[in-house]
Design a protein around this motif. Sequence first.
Motif, mmCIF file in Angstrom:
data_model
loop_
_atom_site.group_PDB
_atom_site.id
_atom_site.type_symbol
_atom_site.label_atom_id
_atom_site.label_comp_id
_atom_site.label_asym_id
_atom_site.label_seq_id
_atom_site.Cartn_x
_atom_site.Cartn_y
_atom_site.Cartn_z
ATOM 1 N N LEU A 147 71.873 -24.122 27.089
ATOM 2 C CA LEU A 147 73.097 -24.499 28.018
ATOM 3 C C LEU A 147 73.952 -23.573 27.919
ATOM 4 C CD1 LEU A 147 72.784 -28.262 27.816
ATOM 5 C CD2 LEU A 147 72.158 -27.095 29.738
ATOM 6 N N ILE A 148 74.498 -23.342 26.715
ATOM 7 C CA ILE A 148 75.602 -22.502 26.250
ATOM 8 C C ILE A 148 75.383 -21.126 26.837
ATOM 9 C CG2 ILE A 148 76.608 -21.079 24.359
ATOM 10 C CD1 ILE A 148 76.369 -23.690 22.900
ATOM 11 N N LYS A 149 74.183 -20.325 26.555
ATOM 12 C CA LYS A 149 73.811 -19.069 27.299
ATOM 13 C C LYS A 149 73.827 -18.935 28.713
ATOM 14 C CE LYS A 149 70.835 -17.709 23.450
ATOM 15 N NZ LYS A 149 69.468 -17.671 22.925
ATOM 16 N N ASP A 150 73.327 -19.972 29.261
ATOM 17 C CA ASP A 150 73.459 -19.823 30.668
ATOM 18 C C ASP A 150 74.936 -20.077 31.242
ATOM 19 O OD1 ASP A 150 70.600 -19.812 30.876
ATOM 20 O OD2 ASP A 150 70.249 -21.935 31.736
ATOM 21 N N LEU A 151 75.707 -20.925 30.632
ATOM 22 C CA LEU A 151 77.193 -21.181 31.024
ATOM 23 C C LEU A 151 78.047 -19.974 30.773
ATOM 24 C CD1 LEU A 151 77.796 -24.980 30.561
ATOM 25 C CD2 LEU A 151 77.659 -23.729 32.643
ATOM 26 N N GLU A 152 77.661 -19.343 29.731
ATOM 27 C CA GLU A 152 78.392 -18.020 29.503
ATOM 28 C C GLU A 152 78.026 -17.043 30.455
ATOM 29 O OE1 GLU A 152 78.307 -17.792 24.507
ATOM 30 O OE2 GLU A 152 76.653 -17.077 25.652
ATOM 31 N N LYS A 153 77.128 -17.032 31.132
ATOM 32 C CA LYS A 153 76.839 -16.115 32.402
ATOM 33 C C LYS A 153 77.557 -16.536 33.468
ATOM 34 C CE LYS A 153 71.790 -15.102 30.942
ATOM 35 N NZ LYS A 153 70.607 -15.360 31.147
ATOM 36 N N THR A 154 77.625 -17.786 33.805
ATOM 37 C CA THR A 154 78.125 -18.322 35.052
ATOM 38 C C THR A 154 79.941 -17.917 34.871
ATOM 39 O OG1 THR A 154 78.537 -20.685 34.267
ATOM 40 C CG2 THR A 154 76.559 -19.979 35.516
#
Length: 222
Positions: A147-154
């Motif tokens: 979740l953290i990795k994905d939200l860092e992208k957004t």
Amino acid sequence: MRYLDKLGEDISKKKIRQRVEVYLYDDKGRVLASKKQEGHSNNVENSWKFPGGGLEGSAGINETAKREALEEAGFTTSGRMHAIDTKPRLTKWPDFFRKDMKKQKGRDFHAQYTYFRAAPIGGKDDKYLGADKDTLKGMEMVPVSTLIKDLEKTVANKDNKYQVFDRERLQGLKSLESRLKTIGVIKESALKLASQLPIIEPEPINSDSMIKQLMDVIDTME
């Protein structure tokens, strides 16, 4: 008021919405999350959604968090609801979002305070699911690190209109990850200590020493 000055404009306290975001986790470090939610149009790739909503009336933060978990995800908690960040995050609503909310739901807010709460996930309970028409769709248990990795992208995506809200979620998830790691270390240390303790076998109930102890207790009762 100093916290209003952070927004860079004159906003009264009444223009700030108090809300809570809820993270339900399991013992594997996974969090209940969804990429779709009724009534929301954020379809940005890698963006995730979690139960959450505004505080109503005299309801407290933890009480609201439990209610939102039931109404939006249909889950109870199996443990105490707890804070995962010491302070709420103050976020200014983008102009387009403010206009949409005013048109769709009559909310004339300019900013929001987001409190983060978390709890071990409990059982399924659909009794109140969909009560606020913001039901999460396609829910799954996702590793908090993912979740953290994905939200860092957004958050880094300049075309993401909901960037400020994903930044909130990212902060909350990082706080949760830190807490879960701490809990894991404590649990591991406790198990290690327990394994090192000597195991003392109890004496048989009919042994001479056990009978003597029982007789001594009876004597004190007479």
